[in-house]
Design a protein around this motif. Structure first.
Motif, PDB file in Angstrom:
ATOM      1  N   ALA A  90      17.088  58.293  40.332  1.00  0.00           N
ATOM      2  CA  ALA A  90      18.274  57.884  39.580  1.00  0.00           C
ATOM      3  C   ALA A  90      19.249  57.243  40.559  1.00  0.00           C
ATOM      4  O   ALA A  90      19.222  57.535  41.757  1.00  0.00           O
ATOM      5  CB  ALA A  90      18.922  59.077  38.880  1.00  0.00           C
ATOM      6  N   ALA A  91      20.085  56.370  40.047  1.00  0.00           N
ATOM      7  CA  ALA A  91      21.074  55.695  40.889  1.00  0.00           C
ATOM      8  C   ALA A  91      22.432  55.752  40.210  1.00  0.00           C
ATOM      9  O   ALA A  91      22.540  55.641  38.982  1.00  0.00           O
ATOM     10  CB  ALA A  91      20.669  54.248  41.146  1.00  0.00           C
ATOM     11  N   LEU A  92      23.475  55.915  41.021  1.00  0.00           N
ATOM     12  CA  LEU A  92      24.837  55.991  40.505  1.00  0.00           C
ATOM     13  C   LEU A  92      25.462  54.609  40.464  1.00  0.00           C
ATOM     14  O   LEU A  92      25.213  53.767  41.335  1.00  0.00           O
ATOM     15  CB  LEU A  92      25.686  56.893  41.400  1.00  0.00           C
ATOM     16  CG  LEU A  92      25.255  58.348  41.534  1.00  0.00           C
ATOM     17  CD1 LEU A  92      26.174  59.059  42.522  1.00  0.00           C
ATOM     18  CD2 LEU A  92      25.286  59.048  40.184  1.00  0.00           C
ATOM     19  N   PRO A  93      26.307  54.353  39.473  1.00  0.00           N
ATOM     20  CA  PRO A  93      27.094  53.109  39.501  1.00  0.00           C
ATOM     21  C   PRO A  93      28.173  53.216  40.563  1.00  0.00           C
ATOM     22  O   PRO A  93      28.517  54.310  41.025  1.00  0.00           O
ATOM     23  CB  PRO A  93      27.694  53.060  38.090  1.00  0.00           C
ATOM     24  CG  PRO A  93      27.782  54.494  37.661  1.00  0.00           C
ATOM     25  CD  PRO A  93      26.595  55.183  38.280  1.00  0.00           C
ATOM     26  N   GLU A  94      28.706  52.097  40.961  1.00  0.00           N
ATOM     27  CA  GLU A  94      29.810  52.119  41.930  1.00  0.00           C
ATOM     28  C   GLU A  94      31.044  52.736  41.297  1.00  0.00           C
ATOM     29  O   GLU A  94      31.235  52.636  40.082  1.00  0.00           O
ATOM     30  CB  GLU A  94      30.111  50.681  42.380  1.00  0.00           C
ATOM     31  CG  GLU A  94      28.992  50.064  43.206  1.00  0.00           C
ATOM     32  CD  GLU A  94      29.350  48.681  43.705  1.00  0.00           C
ATOM     33  OE1 GLU A  94      30.402  48.144  43.270  1.00  0.00           O
ATOM     34  OE2 GLU A  94      28.594  48.137  44.522  1.00  0.00           O
ATOM     35  N   PRO A  95      31.876  53.440  42.050  1.00  0.00           N
ATOM     36  CA  PRO A  95      31.839  53.549  43.521  1.00  0.00           C
ATOM     37  C   PRO A  95      30.984  54.696  44.043  1.00  0.00           C
ATOM     38  O   PRO A  95      30.996  54.967  45.245  1.00  0.00           O
ATOM     39  CB  PRO A  95      33.305  53.763  43.866  1.00  0.00           C
ATOM     40  CG  PRO A  95      33.847  54.521  42.695  1.00  0.00           C
ATOM     41  CD  PRO A  95      33.139  53.969  41.487  1.00  0.00           C
ATOM     42  N   LEU A 113      26.400  61.952  35.762  1.00  0.00           N
ATOM     43  CA  LEU A 113      24.940  61.891  35.748  1.00  0.00           C
ATOM     44  C   LEU A 113      24.348  63.291  35.656  1.00  0.00           C
ATOM     45  O   LEU A 113      23.409  63.536  34.871  1.00  0.00           O
ATOM     46  CB  LEU A 113      24.436  61.184  37.005  1.00  0.00           C
ATOM     47  CG  LEU A 113      22.911  61.120  37.157  1.00  0.00           C
ATOM     48  CD1 LEU A 113      22.290  60.307  36.023  1.00  0.00           C
ATOM     49  CD2 LEU A 113      22.519  60.538  38.512  1.00  0.00           C
ATOM     50  N   VAL A 114      24.858  64.228  36.442  1.00  0.00           N
ATOM     51  CA  VAL A 114      24.352  65.605  36.413  1.00  0.00           C
ATOM     52  C   VAL A 114      24.488  66.193  35.013  1.00  0.00           C
ATOM     53  O   VAL A 114      23.558  66.825  34.488  1.00  0.00           O
ATOM     54  CB  VAL A 114      25.094  66.468  37.446  1.00  0.00           C
ATOM     55  CG1 VAL A 114      24.794  67.954  37.236  1.00  0.00           C
ATOM     56  CG2 VAL A 114      24.713  66.047  38.859  1.00  0.00           C
ATOM     57  N   TRP A 128      23.370  60.916  49.744  1.00  0.00           N
ATOM     58  CA  TRP A 128      22.529  60.907  48.554  1.00  0.00           C
ATOM     59  C   TRP A 128      22.439  62.339  48.051  1.00  0.00           C
ATOM     60  O   TRP A 128      23.019  63.253  48.648  1.00  0.00           O
ATOM     61  CB  TRP A 128      21.137  60.325  48.856  1.00  0.00           C
ATOM     62  CG  TRP A 128      20.401  60.951  50.001  1.00  0.00           C
ATOM     63  CD1 TRP A 128      20.712  60.857  51.326  1.00  0.00           C
ATOM     64  CD2 TRP A 128      19.242  61.775  49.919  1.00  0.00           C
ATOM     65  NE1 TRP A 128      19.814  61.565  52.087  1.00  0.00           N
ATOM     66  CE2 TRP A 128      18.888  62.136  51.256  1.00  0.00           C
ATOM     67  CE3 TRP A 128      18.442  62.230  48.881  1.00  0.00           C
ATOM     68  CZ2 TRP A 128      17.792  62.952  51.550  1.00  0.00           C
ATOM     69  CZ3 TRP A 128      17.338  63.027  49.173  1.00  0.00           C
ATOM     70  CH2 TRP A 128      17.018  63.372  50.482  1.00  0.00           C
ATOM     71  N   ALA A 129      21.759  62.561  46.955  1.00  0.00           N
ATOM     72  CA  ALA A 129      21.738  63.899  46.365  1.00  0.00           C
ATOM     73  C   ALA A 129      20.390  64.180  45.729  1.00  0.00           C
ATOM     74  O   ALA A 129      19.619  63.266  45.415  1.00  0.00           O
ATOM     75  CB  ALA A 129      22.858  64.047  45.330  1.00  0.00           C
ATOM     76  N   VAL A 130      20.116  65.459  45.562  1.00  0.00           N
ATOM     77  CA  VAL A 130      18.932  65.920  44.832  1.00  0.00           C
ATOM     78  C   VAL A 130      19.388  66.952  43.807  1.00  0.00           C
ATOM     79  O   VAL A 130      20.079  67.918  44.162  1.00  0.00           O
ATOM     80  CB  VAL A 130      17.876  66.549  45.765  1.00  0.00           C
ATOM     81  CG1 VAL A 130      16.715  67.115  44.950  1.00  0.00           C
ATOM     82  CG2 VAL A 130      17.367  65.526  46.771  1.00  0.00           C
ATOM     83  N   LEU A 131      19.042  66.730  42.546  1.00  0.00           N
ATOM     84  CA  LEU A 131      19.280  67.703  41.487  1.00  0.00           C
ATOM     85  C   LEU A 131      17.956  68.355  41.134  1.00  0.00           C
ATOM     86  O   LEU A 131      16.969  67.657  40.856  1.00  0.00           O
ATOM     87  CB  LEU A 131      19.872  67.032  40.247  1.00  0.00           C
ATOM     88  CG  LEU A 131      19.920  67.893  38.968  1.00  0.00           C
ATOM     89  CD1 LEU A 131      20.855  69.081  39.142  1.00  0.00           C
ATOM     90  CD2 LEU A 131      20.336  67.048  37.762  1.00  0.00           C
ATOM     91  N   MET A 187      25.999  67.252  24.048  1.00  0.00           N
ATOM     92  CA  MET A 187      26.444  66.590  25.275  1.00  0.00           C
ATOM     93  C   MET A 187      27.255  67.535  26.160  1.00  0.00           C
ATOM     94  O   MET A 187      27.877  68.477  25.658  1.00  0.00           O
ATOM     95  CB  MET A 187      27.259  65.344  24.936  1.00  0.00           C
ATOM     96  CG  MET A 187      26.463  64.268  24.224  1.00  0.00           C
ATOM     97  SD  MET A 187      27.483  62.817  23.826  1.00  0.00           S
ATOM     98  CE  MET A 187      27.905  62.232  25.478  1.00  0.00           C
ATOM     99  N   ARG A 188      27.223  67.268  27.482  1.00  0.00           N
ATOM    100  CA  ARG A 188      27.895  68.131  28.435  1.00  0.00           C
ATOM    101  C   ARG A 188      28.807  67.339  29.362  1.00  0.00           C
ATOM    102  O   ARG A 188      28.646  66.133  29.569  1.00  0.00           O
ATOM    103  CB  ARG A 188      26.859  68.862  29.303  1.00  0.00           C
ATOM    104  CG  ARG A 188      25.939  69.785  28.526  1.00  0.00           C
ATOM    105  CD  ARG A 188      26.670  71.019  28.013  1.00  0.00           C
ATOM    106  NE  ARG A 188      25.794  71.818  27.172  1.00  0.00           N
ATOM    107  CZ  ARG A 188      25.760  71.733  25.840  1.00  0.00           C
ATOM    108  NH1 ARG A 188      26.566  70.881  25.219  1.00  0.00           N
ATOM    109  NH2 ARG A 188      24.956  72.500  25.149  1.00  0.00           N
ATOM    110  N   ARG A 189      29.755  68.032  29.951  1.00  0.00           N
ATOM    111  CA  ARG A 189      30.556  67.543  31.062  1.00  0.00           C
ATOM    112  C   ARG A 189      30.323  68.500  32.231  1.00  0.00           C
ATOM    113  O   ARG A 189      30.020  69.677  32.040  1.00  0.00           O
ATOM    114  CB  ARG A 189      32.046  67.505  30.709  1.00  0.00           C
ATOM    115  CG  ARG A 189      32.407  66.564  29.565  1.00  0.00           C
ATOM    116  CD  ARG A 189      33.903  66.627  29.286  1.00  0.00           C
ATOM    117  NE  ARG A 189      34.257  65.934  28.052  1.00  0.00           N
ATOM    118  CZ  ARG A 189      34.665  64.676  27.988  1.00  0.00           C
ATOM    119  NH1 ARG A 189      34.782  63.972  29.110  1.00  0.00           N
ATOM    120  NH2 ARG A 189      34.978  64.118  26.829  1.00  0.00           N
TER     121      ARG A 189
END
Length: 472
Positions: A86-91, A100-101, A129-132, A235-237
């Motif tokens: 997965a990739a995050l949008p900027e910033p 995303l999480v 970077w991250a790993v979920l 849906m979640r936050r």
């Protein structure tokens, strides 16, 4: 083949009771340095997943619940079903990562496959970077999940954990059972020993019965109408708070309380601010909180299952003064520990193992169908590794837990200690808790206030690529 315990299976039943929830737990590891090639990461995770039995096993269920589900090898195990990119949008900051999480935690895990998934997340700012990793709660409780996921780190072996500090880790026996001394060789002492064993057993039974009764009253007790409980959407936050363990320890030393007391007092103060901002009165009965309690001994840290009991303290959300609030939290936790709630919950779980699984399954199914409004919050504390970890040769900067929500709770908070920092991961229903970031910021503010009152906060030790603590 290993069967699920009634508690393990109960998480499946609770999930089935509401189509809007997923009872998976998650861990987000934020890692320094450039992201490795995905093929390298996939190969490493493939090797390491093979050493975790539950990661290559799936559930086998029985018609009409004649037996509890059991773990069987997945003959078609394919790592590509479980590890994704997965990739995050900027910033690429907290807001983007947390959104995303939240989205990735919403969906249920496929019960036809091993009950876990992982995402390698690119695009995080400041060369990170991250790993979920997402694992179903029926597999393991927080401590077992932490120990299991520790095998995905580079050293792959047992690590020194804050779990050694918890009460249960020093108690090899079940909490509701008395310890029986080794019989003396002197017959003249046998009568006294028999009396000691008999009274210990009676005391333990009394504590378990009183504790179970208190839990039952807590669950059935009415509570003021609150926006903290009610139906949830799919849906979640997600948000997080980060504080220094040194600040928590400073408060502990100043006021003679435990680290868990300080963390729960900070949560209480933030909920108070949330309710006031929503225009609700934070009354004395507004924050009855489910606090899971580990009953896992040190020898069983590597066992993958659920070994938890529970307490239901009323947190003093009505108290406006932060120090008085901390004192009340400490006193109430001490009281519920002394009352036997922990032993009572464990005794109920042991009793569930003595009855046919079909009966316990249908009982849980029936109970979870009814809406509850007495418990309004979840706060679970998971001890993590004391030493800094590495993944693919890169340093793990942060480890943030992601709890589930169920049974009409609209927010849930998991706490995790890692190296010199303490993290609060907060999941919330998207529609009914849009102020989850304020809840996270409030926790940081409460800890800062208590630390300042205790003699000043610890200056943050900056690390390369490690941004200052903040909630999105």
């Amino acid at each position: 083949m290993e069967h699920l315990s009634p508690l393990d299976a109960g998480f499946l039943e609770a999930e089935d009771s509401d189509p809007h929830i997923s009872l998976a737990v998650g861990v987000v590891s934020i890692i320094a340095g450039p992201v490795p090639e995905f093929s390298e990461m996939l190969a490493a995770l493939t090797d390491r997943a093979q050493d975790i039995p539950r990661f290559t096993q799936r559930l086998h269920t029985h018609p009409l619940d004649i037996e509890s589900p059991e773990w069987v090898p997945d003959p078609h195990f394919d790592i590509s079903h479980h590890v994704h990119r997965a990739a995050l949008p900027e910033p690429g900051g907290d807001a983007e990562l947390f959104a995303l999480v939240a989205g990735l935690m919403e969906g249920r895990l496929d019960r036809e496959r091993p009950l876990w998934q992982s995402w390698v997340i690119e695009g995080l700012s400041d060369d990170r970077w991250a790993v979920l990793v997402k694992v179903h709660h029926c597999i393991a409780d927080g401590i077992a999940t932490s120990e299991t996921l520790g095998r995905l780190f580079d050293d792959g072996g047992p690590h020194t954990s804050f779990a050694s500090d918890i009460r249960a880790s020093k108690e090899p026996d079940a909490p509701m059972m008395p310890r029986f001394p080794r019989p003396s060789l002197n017959p003249l002492k046998w009568a006294g020993e028999l009396w000691h064993v008999t009274t210990s057993a009676a005391d333990a039974l009394e504590r378990a019965v009183v504790g179970a009764a208190e839990l039952t009253v807590g669950v059935l007790a009415g509570a003021p109408n609150s926006s903290l409980v009610g139906p949830v959407s799919r849906m979640r936050r997600f948000s997080a708070a980060r504080v220094e363990i040194a600040d928590l320890e400073k408060v502990c030393g100043a006021y003679g309380v435990t680290l868990n007391d300080v963390a729960l007092a900070a949560i209480t103060g933030s909920y108070r601010s949330m309710l006031l901002d929503r225009g609700e009165a934070p009354s004395a009965g507004a924050l009855r909180t489910l606090v899971p309690v580990s009953v896992r001994a040190m020898d069983d840290l590597g066992v993958t299952d659920n070994r938890v009991s529970a307490m239901l303290p009323l947190l003093p959300v009505d108290e406006p003064d932060p120090v008085a609030r901390l004192t009340v939290v400490h006193e109430r936790l001490a009281r519920v520990k002394a009352s036997g709630q922990r032993e009572g919950a464990s005794a109920l779980l042991v009793a569930a193992q003595r009855i046919p699984f079909a009966l316990s399954a249908w009982t849980i199914r029936l109970l979870t169908m009814f809406p509850q409004r007495s418990v309004t919050a979840l706060a679970t504390n998971v001890p993590g590794p004391r030493e800094r970890q590495r993944v693919m040769g890169r340093e793990v900067l942060e480890i943030i837990p992601v709890p589930p929500i169920a049974l009409q709770l609209r927010t849930g908070i998991a706490m995790f200690s890692y190296a010199d920092r303490f993290f609060f991961g907060i999941i919330a229903d998207y529609d009914s808790a849009p102020d989850v970031d304020a809840l996270a910021a409030g926790i940081e503010s409460e800890v800062a206030t208590l630390a300042d009152l205790s003699g000043g906060r610890t200056k943050r030790r900056e690390r390369s690529g490690h941004p200052p603590a903040s909630a999105s």
